[in-house]
Design an enzyme around this catalytic site. Structure first.
Site: not given
Ligand code: ADP
Length: 223
Positions: A130, A162, A93, A173, A17
């Protein structure tokens, strides 16, 4: 006057996204409003709100609906989003947030919801690789690192993994995505707002699919 473009993008963690929104925001000349980026900016700024948000984020939990809706409604009232429209990433969300968003936007409404569909095995691989700039939040990966020694191409900041990309927080998540966010697909389908787009493949191909979906919707009389 040019008609505003009001988009929402849905998709699992790691669906791409963020990457696609940067491009869509340039293509349609609308701001990319990412709640994750806004919350991480608050954490970096060391505000009281930032430390509250961090306590949820590090565990992979959702920040309470009323808190996040307050942040988003302030942002949507700013002149750029108000006049040009926006692409909302990471919000809504939950169905509760979608109901809140309807109220915040009145008398306007969302034009289109893009659901970026990617299999879970692939998102797990993407999340593991990532990396993000600690300073400006730019996205990279092990396969597409910054040009120089893990220093951000935009600002020179340190590029790292992260804090919430740990195995435990990612699992939490993804579970929350299934239970809280996936029901939005049906919710927006019932309202004839949703279009699903295949998120696998080269980022340029995915971008072309997203633009084709938005342009198709823009050609409809009700846009
Ligand atoms: P991801 O999609 O990988 O979980 P985001 O950058 O969208 O990453 O969000 C990071 C974290 O910020 C979430 O795990 C959550 O704690 C918080 N967050 C972001 N958007 C929302 C939202 N709409 N409602 C509640 N919490 C949110």
């Amino acid at each position: 006057m040019v008609r505003a473009t009001r988009l929402v993008i849905l998709g699992k963690q790691g669906a791409g996204k963020g990457t696609q929104c940067v491009r869509l925001s340039q293509h349609y000349a609308v701001p990319h409003i990412s709640t994750g980026d806004m919350l991480r900016a608050a954490v970096r700024a060391g505000t009281e709100f930032g430390s509250l948000a961090k306590s949820y984020m590090d565990k992979g939990d959702l920040v309470p609906d009323d808190v996040i809706t307050g942040v988003v409604s302030e942002r949507l009232a700013e002149p750029d989003a108000h006049q040009m429209g926006f692409i909302l990433d990471g919000y809504p969300r939950t169905v509760g947030q979608a109901v809140d968003l309807e109220k915040v936007l009145l008398p306007l409404e969302i034009d289109l919801v893009l659901d970026l569909v990617v299999p879970t095995e692939l998102v797990l691989r993407r999340i593991a690789s990532r990396r993000v700039c600690k300073v400006c939040g730019a996205n990279y990966s092990v396969q597409a690192p910054p040009k120089l020694d893990w220093s951000c191409d935009n600002c020179g900041g340190e590029v790292v993994q992260r804090d919430d990309d740990t195995e435990v927080a990612v699992k939490r998540r993804l579970d929350l995505y299934e239970s809280q966010t996936a029901p939005l697909v049906e919710w927006y389908t019932e309202r004839e707002k949703l279009v699903s787009v295949q998120g696998e493949g080269d980022p340029d191909e995915v971008m072309a699919r997203l633009i084709a979906a938005v342009d198709r919707a823009k050609g409809q009389p009700k846009w």
